[in-house]
Design a protein around this motif. Structure first.
Motif, PDB file in Angstrom:
ATOM      1  N   THR A  89      26.492  29.672  28.386  1.00  0.00           N
ATOM      2  CA  THR A  89      26.302  31.088  28.095  1.00  0.00           C
ATOM      3  C   THR A  89      27.162  31.444  26.891  1.00  0.00           C
ATOM      4  O   THR A  89      28.250  30.878  26.718  1.00  0.00           O
ATOM      5  CB  THR A  89      26.660  31.971  29.313  1.00  0.00           C
ATOM      6  OG1 THR A  89      26.291  33.329  29.055  1.00  0.00           O
ATOM      7  CG2 THR A  89      28.147  31.917  29.627  1.00  0.00           C
ATOM      8  N   PRO A  90      26.712  32.358  26.022  1.00  0.00           N
ATOM      9  CA  PRO A  90      27.513  32.702  24.845  1.00  0.00           C
ATOM     10  C   PRO A  90      28.827  33.376  25.235  1.00  0.00           C
ATOM     11  O   PRO A  90      28.899  34.097  26.245  1.00  0.00           O
ATOM     12  CB  PRO A  90      26.615  33.669  24.071  1.00  0.00           C
ATOM     13  CG  PRO A  90      25.226  33.352  24.528  1.00  0.00           C
ATOM     14  CD  PRO A  90      25.370  32.982  25.970  1.00  0.00           C
ATOM     15  N   PRO A  91      29.883  33.170  24.460  1.00  0.00           N
ATOM     16  CA  PRO A  91      31.147  33.873  24.716  1.00  0.00           C
ATOM     17  C   PRO A  91      30.991  35.361  24.430  1.00  0.00           C
ATOM     18  O   PRO A  91      30.094  35.774  23.686  1.00  0.00           O
ATOM     19  CB  PRO A  91      32.129  33.226  23.729  1.00  0.00           C
ATOM     20  CG  PRO A  91      31.256  32.674  22.643  1.00  0.00           C
ATOM     21  CD  PRO A  91      29.971  32.265  23.300  1.00  0.00           C
ATOM     22  N   VAL A  92      31.854  36.163  25.042  1.00  0.00           N
ATOM     23  CA  VAL A  92      31.790  37.622  24.856  1.00  0.00           C
ATOM     24  C   VAL A  92      33.136  38.151  24.354  1.00  0.00           C
ATOM     25  O   VAL A  92      33.559  39.243  24.720  1.00  0.00           O
ATOM     26  CB  VAL A  92      31.358  38.340  26.154  1.00  0.00           C
ATOM     27  CG1 VAL A  92      29.901  38.058  26.472  1.00  0.00           C
ATOM     28  CG2 VAL A  92      32.244  37.939  27.326  1.00  0.00           C
ATOM     29  N   ASP A  93      33.785  37.359  23.500  1.00  0.00           N
ATOM     30  CA  ASP A  93      35.074  37.782  22.965  1.00  0.00           C
ATOM     31  C   ASP A  93      34.958  38.503  21.630  1.00  0.00           C
ATOM     32  O   ASP A  93      35.949  39.015  21.113  1.00  0.00           O
ATOM     33  CB  ASP A  93      36.011  36.576  22.820  1.00  0.00           C
ATOM     34  CG  ASP A  93      35.433  35.476  21.940  1.00  0.00           C
ATOM     35  OD1 ASP A  93      34.200  35.488  21.688  1.00  0.00           O
ATOM     36  OD2 ASP A  93      36.202  34.592  21.517  1.00  0.00           O
ATOM     37  N   ARG A  94      33.739  38.556  21.064  1.00  0.00           N
ATOM     38  CA  ARG A  94      33.527  39.268  19.803  1.00  0.00           C
ATOM     39  C   ARG A  94      32.550  40.427  19.952  1.00  0.00           C
ATOM     40  O   ARG A  94      32.626  41.414  19.229  1.00  0.00           O
ATOM     41  CB  ARG A  94      33.018  38.310  18.726  1.00  0.00           C
ATOM     42  CG  ARG A  94      34.012  37.207  18.376  1.00  0.00           C
ATOM     43  CD  ARG A  94      33.455  36.279  17.332  1.00  0.00           C
ATOM     44  NE  ARG A  94      32.187  35.677  17.766  1.00  0.00           N
ATOM     45  CZ  ARG A  94      31.494  34.826  17.027  1.00  0.00           C
ATOM     46  NH1 ARG A  94      31.932  34.483  15.837  1.00  0.00           N
ATOM     47  NH2 ARG A  94      30.368  34.314  17.472  1.00  0.00           N
ATOM     48  N   CYS A  95      31.631  40.300  20.889  1.00  0.00           N
ATOM     49  CA  CYS A  95      30.681  41.360  21.226  1.00  0.00           C
ATOM     50  C   CYS A  95      30.000  40.952  22.517  1.00  0.00           C
ATOM     51  O   CYS A  95      30.208  39.850  23.025  1.00  0.00           O
ATOM     52  CB  CYS A  95      29.659  41.603  20.110  1.00  0.00           C
ATOM     53  SG  CYS A  95      28.696  40.148  19.641  1.00  0.00           S
ATOM     54  N   GLY A  96      29.180  41.852  23.067  1.00  0.00           N
ATOM     55  CA  GLY A  96      28.536  41.566  24.343  1.00  0.00           C
ATOM     56  C   GLY A  96      29.373  42.030  25.523  1.00  0.00           C
ATOM     57  O   GLY A  96      30.499  42.509  25.362  1.00  0.00           O
ATOM     58  N   ILE A  97      28.800  41.892  26.713  1.00  0.00           N
ATOM     59  CA  ILE A  97      29.422  42.371  27.948  1.00  0.00           C
ATOM     60  C   ILE A  97      29.730  41.194  28.864  1.00  0.00           C
ATOM     61  O   ILE A  97      28.905  40.293  29.035  1.00  0.00           O
ATOM     62  CB  ILE A  97      28.496  43.367  28.674  1.00  0.00           C
ATOM     63  CG1 ILE A  97      28.305  44.636  27.833  1.00  0.00           C
ATOM     64  CG2 ILE A  97      29.046  43.730  30.053  1.00  0.00           C
ATOM     65  CD1 ILE A  97      27.307  45.611  28.420  1.00  0.00           C
ATOM     66  N   ALA A  98      30.911  41.222  29.455  1.00  0.00           N
ATOM     67  CA  ALA A  98      31.281  40.239  30.474  1.00  0.00           C
ATOM     68  C   ALA A  98      30.632  40.662  31.789  1.00  0.00           C
ATOM     69  O   ALA A  98      31.229  41.367  32.606  1.00  0.00           O
ATOM     70  CB  ALA A  98      32.797  40.151  30.608  1.00  0.00           C
ATOM     71  N   GLY A  99      29.396  40.251  32.003  1.00  0.00           N
ATOM     72  CA  GLY A  99      28.626  40.693  33.153  1.00  0.00           C
ATOM     73  C   GLY A  99      29.185  40.201  34.470  1.00  0.00           C
ATOM     74  O   GLY A  99      29.779  39.123  34.560  1.00  0.00           O
ATOM     75  N   VAL A 100      28.984  40.994  35.514  1.00  0.00           N
ATOM     76  CA  VAL A 100      29.463  40.636  36.846  1.00  0.00           C
ATOM     77  C   VAL A 100      28.707  39.422  37.391  1.00  0.00           C
ATOM     78  O   VAL A 100      29.308  38.491  37.934  1.00  0.00           O
ATOM     79  CB  VAL A 100      29.349  41.849  37.787  1.00  0.00           C
ATOM     80  CG1 VAL A 100      29.555  41.449  39.244  1.00  0.00           C
ATOM     81  CG2 VAL A 100      30.362  42.928  37.385  1.00  0.00           C
ATOM     82  N   CYS A 101      27.391  39.403  37.241  1.00  0.00           N
ATOM     83  CA  CYS A 101      26.621  38.242  37.676  1.00  0.00           C
ATOM     84  C   CYS A 101      26.957  37.032  36.809  1.00  0.00           C
ATOM     85  O   CYS A 101      27.058  35.902  37.315  1.00  0.00           O
ATOM     86  CB  CYS A 101      25.124  38.548  37.629  1.00  0.00           C
ATOM     87  SG  CYS A 101      24.086  37.293  38.424  1.00  0.00           S
TER      88      CYS A 101
END
Length: 273
Positions: free
Chosen positions: A187-199
Motif C-alpha cells: 500500500t502507498p505510504p501516507v507520510d506526504r499526502c493521503g489518509i492513514a485509514g482505519v481499515c
C-alpha cells in the motif's frame, strides 16, 4: 444531528465556525452495526491525533463516546459522522488563542453493497498535493477529492485512483489502495499526502502488507488490486481502465479474515442480482 460547542448542546452551528470558513477541523466516518460504532477505539485515536496535529482541544472522551452511543442506539446499520472544528474565531486565518471547539454528530444511510464481480476504476486527473503536515490525518479540506470525484458521471465506474503531484499512486477518492506484486501486498505510504485509514491499519497489522511507493504502471501490472475503508471493508477491483483482473483467492481470504475479526463486515459481501 447533535451539535456540541465546548461540550454543551446547541441548536445550530455558528455561521462564523472555522470548520465552515476554512475547513479548520477533522472528521471521522464510522460504520454502525447493530447499535454499535465499529472500530470506535481506532477512530477515536485518529480523531485525537488529528486534533493534536492541528492544535484543536480534544473533546472529553467519555462525553464523546456517550454522545456517539446515543446517536447509534437502535440503528441496525448505518454510518456515524463525527466532525470536530476549532469553533468560531472571527474573520481571518489567525486561530483563536483559546478556541472553543464544535463537535457535530450525524447519522447517514449505509452505502450500497460491493458490486458483483468487483469494482471498476479509472485514473483521476486531479492530483493530491504533497503536504507532510497534513498527511495521514482526516482533515476537513477535501476539495481535491471533490474535484476528482466530479471528473466522471458514468454509473459503471465506481471509484477513481489519485496520484500525487510527483506522479505516485496514493489512494482512491474515498479509500486506501492495496496491490499484490510478486506475491506481496503493498500500500502507498501516507507520510506526504493521503489518509492513514482505519481499515488500512488493520490490514497492515494482519495481512503482512508493506508500504512502498507505487507507480501507475505497477498498479496496472499488479496480480490483484483492492480498495478498503472502514465503512465498506475490503473492495476487490475487477477493472482499471482497460486492465482487468479475475476474482482473486487471496483477496477473498482477506475478506473472510476481516469478517471473522469484525462481524460487521460479514454482511458486506457482493450484491446478488
Amino acid at each position: 444531528m447533535r451539535i456540541l460547542r465546548g461540550g454543551r448542546a446547541v441548536d445550530a452551528v455558528d455561521p462564523g465556525d472555522r470548520g465552515l470558513a476554512y475547513g479548520d477541523g477533522v472528521f471521522e466516518t464510522i460504520l454502525v452495526h447493530r447499535g454499535r460504532p465499529v472500530w470506535w477505539e481506532a477512530h477515536a485515536a485518529r480523531l485525537a491525533a488529528g486534533a493534536v496535529r492541528l492544535g484543536i482541544p480534544l473533546p472529553d472522551a467519555a462525553l464523546l463516546r456517550a454522545e456517539a452511543d446515543a446517536c447509534v442506539a437502535g440503528i441496525a446499520r448505518g454510518v456515524l459522522k463525527l466532525i470536530l472544528t476549532r469553533g468560531s474565531g472571527g474573520r481571518g486565518y489567525s486561530p483563536p488563542v483559546e478556541p472553543v471547539p464544535t463537535m457535530l454528530l450525524s447519522l447517514h444511510d449505509a452505502p450500497p453493497a460491493v458490486p458483483a464481480g468487483g469494482l471498476a476504476l479509472r485514473w483521476c486527473d486531479t492530483p493530491l498535493a504533497v503536504q507532510p503536515r497534513l498527511a495521514g490525518i482526516k482533515h476537513l479540506n477535501r476539495l481535491e477529492q471533490v474535484l476528482a470525484r466530479g471528473e466522471w458521471r458514468d454509473p459503471d465506474i465506481h471509484e477513481g485512483l489519485m496520484c500525487d503531484t510527483q506522479g505516485w499512486a496514493v489512494c482512491a477518492t474515498a479509500a486506501n489502495l492495496f496491490v499484490r506484486l510478486d506475491g506481496q501486498w503493498w500500500t502507498p505510504p501516507v507520510d506526504r499526502c493521503g489518509i492513514a485509514g482505519v481499515c488500512r491499519s488493520w490490514l497492515m497489522a494482519h495481512a503482512d502488507a508493506g508500504e512502498r511507493e507505487l507507480s501507475p504502471d505497477e498498479v496496472e501490472r499488479a496480480e490483484a488490486v483492492f480498495l478498503c475503508n472502514s465503512v465498506r471493508g475490503i473492495l476487490p477491483v475487477a477493472r482499471l481502465g482497460a486492465r482487468r483482473w479475475p476474482p482473486d483467492a487471496a483477496t477473498s481470504a482477506l475478506i473472510e479474515r476481516l469478517a471473522a475479526a469484525e462481524p460487521a463486515f460479514a454482511t458486506a459481501g457482493p450484491e446478488t442480482v
